[in-house]
Design a protein around this motif. Structure first.
Motif, PDB file in Angstrom:
ATOM      1  N   LYS A 273     -31.114 -92.952 -58.971  1.00 41.33           N
ATOM      2  CA  LYS A 273     -32.438 -92.872 -58.328  1.00 41.33           C
ATOM      3  C   LYS A 273     -32.588 -93.958 -57.260  1.00 41.33           C
ATOM      4  O   LYS A 273     -33.114 -93.703 -56.161  1.00 41.33           O
ATOM      5  CB  LYS A 273     -33.532 -93.000 -59.389  1.00 41.33           C
ATOM      6  N   GLN A 274     -32.152 -95.173 -57.552  1.00 40.28           N
ATOM      7  CA  GLN A 274     -32.257 -96.265 -56.580  1.00 40.28           C
ATOM      8  C   GLN A 274     -31.382 -96.005 -55.355  1.00 40.28           C
ATOM      9  O   GLN A 274     -31.814 -96.226 -54.213  1.00 40.28           O
ATOM     10  CB  GLN A 274     -31.855 -97.580 -57.246  1.00 40.28           C
ATOM     11  N   ILE A 275     -30.163 -95.553 -55.597  1.00 33.81           N
ATOM     12  CA  ILE A 275     -29.254 -95.288 -54.476  1.00 33.81           C
ATOM     13  C   ILE A 275     -29.825 -94.189 -53.586  1.00 33.81           C
ATOM     14  O   ILE A 275     -29.783 -94.283 -52.348  1.00 33.81           O
ATOM     15  CB  ILE A 275     -27.857 -94.910 -55.004  1.00 33.81           C
ATOM     16  N   ARG A 276     -30.392 -93.172 -54.175  1.00 39.83           N
ATOM     17  CA  ARG A 276     -30.980 -92.086 -53.384  1.00 39.83           C
ATOM     18  C   ARG A 276     -32.218 -92.557 -52.629  1.00 39.83           C
ATOM     19  O   ARG A 276     -32.502 -92.076 -51.525  1.00 39.83           O
ATOM     20  CB  ARG A 276     -31.306 -90.890 -54.277  1.00 39.83           C
ATOM     21  N   ALA A 277     -32.967 -93.490 -53.217  1.00 36.62           N
ATOM     22  CA  ALA A 277     -34.132 -94.031 -52.517  1.00 36.62           C
ATOM     23  C   ALA A 277     -33.704 -94.831 -51.289  1.00 36.62           C
ATOM     24  O   ALA A 277     -34.340 -94.763 -50.223  1.00 36.62           O
ATOM     25  CB  ALA A 277     -34.955 -94.899 -53.465  1.00 36.62           C
ATOM     26  N   ALA A 292     -36.664-101.638 -54.473  1.00 37.86           N
ATOM     27  CA  ALA A 292     -36.281-102.699 -55.403  1.00 37.86           C
ATOM     28  C   ALA A 292     -35.060-102.262 -56.208  1.00 37.86           C
ATOM     29  O   ALA A 292     -35.001-101.143 -56.723  1.00 37.86           O
ATOM     30  CB  ALA A 292     -37.432-103.025 -56.340  1.00 37.86           C
ATOM     31  N   VAL A 293     -34.073-103.154 -56.308  1.00 41.26           N
ATOM     32  CA  VAL A 293     -32.883-102.902 -57.129  1.00 41.26           C
ATOM     33  C   VAL A 293     -32.653-104.122 -58.011  1.00 41.26           C
ATOM     34  O   VAL A 293     -33.185-105.200 -57.755  1.00 41.26           O
ATOM     35  CB  VAL A 293     -31.637-102.623 -56.260  1.00 41.26           C
ATOM     36  N   ARG A 301     -36.222-111.018 -57.018  1.00 38.84           N
ATOM     37  CA  ARG A 301     -36.120-109.563 -56.913  1.00 38.84           C
ATOM     38  C   ARG A 301     -35.377-109.227 -55.626  1.00 38.84           C
ATOM     39  O   ARG A 301     -35.603-109.863 -54.585  1.00 38.84           O
ATOM     40  CB  ARG A 301     -37.506-108.913 -56.898  1.00 38.84           C
ATOM     41  N   LEU A 302     -34.499-108.264 -55.699  1.00 39.46           N
ATOM     42  CA  LEU A 302     -33.700-107.873 -54.553  1.00 39.46           C
ATOM     43  C   LEU A 302     -34.204-106.532 -54.019  1.00 39.46           C
ATOM     44  O   LEU A 302     -34.467-105.598 -54.784  1.00 39.46           O
ATOM     45  CB  LEU A 302     -32.229-107.748 -54.948  1.00 39.46           C
ATOM     46  N   PHE A 303     -34.342-106.461 -52.703  1.00 40.74           N
ATOM     47  CA  PHE A 303     -34.840-105.252 -52.051  1.00 40.74           C
ATOM     48  C   PHE A 303     -33.874-104.824 -50.949  1.00 40.74           C
ATOM     49  O   PHE A 303     -33.258-105.667 -50.282  1.00 40.74           O
ATOM     50  CB  PHE A 303     -36.219-105.488 -51.407  1.00 40.74           C
ATOM     51  N   ALA A 304     -33.778-103.518 -50.741  1.00 41.19           N
ATOM     52  CA  ALA A 304     -33.117-102.959 -49.566  1.00 41.19           C
ATOM     53  C   ALA A 304     -34.202-102.353 -48.697  1.00 41.19           C
ATOM     54  O   ALA A 304     -35.004-101.543 -49.170  1.00 41.19           O
ATOM     55  CB  ALA A 304     -32.102-101.895 -49.966  1.00 41.19           C
ATOM     56  N   GLY A 305     -34.254-102.759 -47.446  1.00 39.09           N
ATOM     57  CA  GLY A 305     -35.278-102.251 -46.552  1.00 39.09           C
ATOM     58  C   GLY A 305     -34.725-101.962 -45.169  1.00 39.09           C
ATOM     59  O   GLY A 305     -33.601-102.381 -44.832  1.00 39.09           O
ATOM     60  N   ARG A 306     -35.499-101.259 -44.388  1.00 40.45           N
ATOM     61  CA  ARG A 306     -35.100-100.936 -43.004  1.00 40.45           C
ATOM     62  C   ARG A 306     -35.962-101.758 -42.067  1.00 40.45           C
ATOM     63  O   ARG A 306     -37.189-101.628 -42.044  1.00 40.45           O
ATOM     64  CB  ARG A 306     -35.278 -99.445 -42.754  1.00 40.45           C
ATOM     65  N   ARG A 307     -35.307-102.614 -41.287  1.00 39.95           N
ATOM     66  CA  ARG A 307     -36.011-103.487 -40.362  1.00 39.95           C
ATOM     67  C   ARG A 307     -35.342-103.413 -38.995  1.00 39.95           C
ATOM     68  O   ARG A 307     -34.127-103.626 -38.887  1.00 39.95           O
ATOM     69  CB  ARG A 307     -36.016-104.936 -40.873  1.00 39.95           C
ATOM     70  N   LYS A 308     -36.125-103.108 -37.998  1.00 40.58           N
ATOM     71  CA  LYS A 308     -35.641-103.015 -36.613  1.00 40.58           C
ATOM     72  C   LYS A 308     -34.419-102.099 -36.505  1.00 40.58           C
ATOM     73  O   LYS A 308     -33.435-102.394 -35.831  1.00 40.58           O
ATOM     74  CB  LYS A 308     -35.320-104.412 -36.063  1.00 40.58           C
ATOM     75  N   GLY A 309     -34.514-100.998 -37.234  1.00 37.73           N
ATOM     76  CA  GLY A 309     -33.467 -99.988 -37.142  1.00 37.73           C
ATOM     77  C   GLY A 309     -32.196-100.306 -37.889  1.00 37.73           C
ATOM     78  O   GLY A 309     -31.169 -99.638 -37.690  1.00 37.73           O
ATOM     79  N   VAL A 310     -32.218-101.315 -38.778  1.00 36.48           N
ATOM     80  CA  VAL A 310     -31.027-101.703 -39.537  1.00 36.48           C
ATOM     81  C   VAL A 310     -31.400-101.833 -41.014  1.00 36.48           C
ATOM     82  O   VAL A 310     -32.482-102.327 -41.352  1.00 36.48           O
ATOM     83  CB  VAL A 310     -30.455-103.047 -39.028  1.00 36.48           C
ATOM     84  N   LEU A 311     -30.516-101.388 -41.911  1.00 36.35           N
ATOM     85  CA  LEU A 311     -30.723-101.619 -43.334  1.00 36.35           C
ATOM     86  C   LEU A 311     -30.333-103.051 -43.668  1.00 36.35           C
ATOM     87  O   LEU A 311     -29.223-103.495 -43.352  1.00 36.35           O
ATOM     88  CB  LEU A 311     -29.863-100.665 -44.178  1.00 36.35           C
ATOM     89  N   MET A 312     -31.265-103.775 -44.301  1.00 39.01           N
ATOM     90  CA  MET A 312     -31.035-105.158 -44.638  1.00 39.01           C
ATOM     91  C   MET A 312     -31.419-105.395 -46.091  1.00 39.01           C
ATOM     92  O   MET A 312     -32.264-104.696 -46.659  1.00 39.01           O
ATOM     93  CB  MET A 312     -31.872-106.093 -43.755  1.00 39.01           C
TER      94      MET A 312
END
Length: 318
Positions: A273-277, A292-293, A301-312
């Motif tokens: 579910k997290q990977i698909r999110a 959140a992962v 807490r670790l997050f994956a987000g999209r900032r300025k067109g890049v996944l960070m």
């Protein structure tokens, strides 16, 4: 010509495994519970290379110290050159089965002294693992089961039925310990072993365990190929992932790239579910927030987000 006895068949399986996987170390360890699978493996392994038995006492059942002591005597009797009995404390995270497994592998890693460890998982164990993965819906990686070789862990009996290890103990005159957890219906794997697999064998006319093991092998080969492709992609990706580059990839490959990137960044316990999110940040971007992962860093807490067109990846305090 008469069929070789059980001990001879196990010895042939171990010898073939050594040749196939280039195990050239001059010694190895065997993880020994005292049960028939690991006891038969220890007896055979000791005839091939100098073998140290590693016995983990989980302390979860009354009399566990006596079980460990009996296993120690058996190990010496079958020719092991050394024995270590390791008492561990089992936590509660993930449930009793998972917690015991975590404690066991940690203890084996610390005790093995840099040499390979043979594990006595059989074809029957592999079939049960595949069924557990199917029931959890956790994808091809889970259904692919256990690897024969996952250094430092080696499983020479994955092609051998459990009945053969029991027969080998009989030939050797060894009275193996019968773990009551293996038939306790409170444990999912025990019910698979005693109820589900026998029913499937009956309904489908036999050969189910072997078919499940073949399925695991085929899926593992496919998964290894896709994982290698994902690693190659990640090698040139840098710290951030470019959605424009990721999006055209086939979904199975893209999600493996994302998984590898998350793990390299400190993620733990990833779910489908997290990977698909995170994948949705690439292919279904609508300005949504970070995903959140699990984090390997306590208190963050670790997050994956999209900032300025890049996944960070970014962290926030708990």
């Amino acid at each position: 010509m008469d069929r070789p006895g059980a001990v001879a068949q196990l010895r042939a399986a171990v010898t073939r495994f050594v040749g196939d996987h280039d195990l050239r170390d001059d010694r190895w360890c065997v993880a020994l519970s005292g049960g028939p699978d690991s006891l038969a493996l220890a007896a055979v392994a000791a005839t091939v290379l100098p073998t140290t038995a590693l016995i983990v006492d989980h302390g979860l059942q009354p009399g566990s110290a006596a079980v460990a002591a009996a296993a120690r005597e058996h190990a010496l009797a079958v020719g092991c050159v050394a024995v270590q009995v390791i008492r561990v404390q089992v936590g509660a995270e993930g449930g009793p089965e998972a917690a015991a497994r975590t404690a066991r592998y940690r203890a084996l890693e610390q005790a093995r002294g840099g040499v390979p460890v043979l594990l006595a998982h059989t074809l029957d164990d592999q079939a049960e693992t595949v069924l557990l993965g199917l029931g959890r819906g956790s994808g091809a990686r889970s259904i692919a089961g256990m690897r024969p070789v996952d250094p430092p862990w080696y499983r020479p009996l994955l092609g051998v039925r459990r009945a053969l290890t029991h027969a080998a103990c009989g030939e050797l005159g060894l009275t193996a310990w019968q773990d009551p957890h293996n038939t306790d219906p409170r444990y999912t794997r025990a019910r698979l072993r005693t109820e589900v697999l026998p029913l499937l064998e009956d309904v489908l006319g036999g050969g189910v365990a072997e078919a499940l093991a073949r399925t695991a092998t085929a899926l593992r080969e496919d998964t290894d190929t896709l994982d290698a492709m994902a690693e190659e992609f990640l090698a040139g990706a840098g710290a951030g992932l470019q959605p424009a580059t990721l999006a055209p990839l086939p979904p199975a490959l893209r999600r493996r790239v994302i998984r590898g990137w998350l793990l390299a960044g400190g993620a733990t316990g990833l779910t489908d579910k997290q990977i698909r999110a995170v994948d949705a940040l690439v292919i279904a971007w609508r300005g949504q927030g970070g995903v959140a992962v699990g984090s390997a860093h306590p208190g963050q807490r670790l997050f994956a987000g999209r900032r300025k067109g890049v996944l960070m990846l970014y962290r926030e305090p708990v």
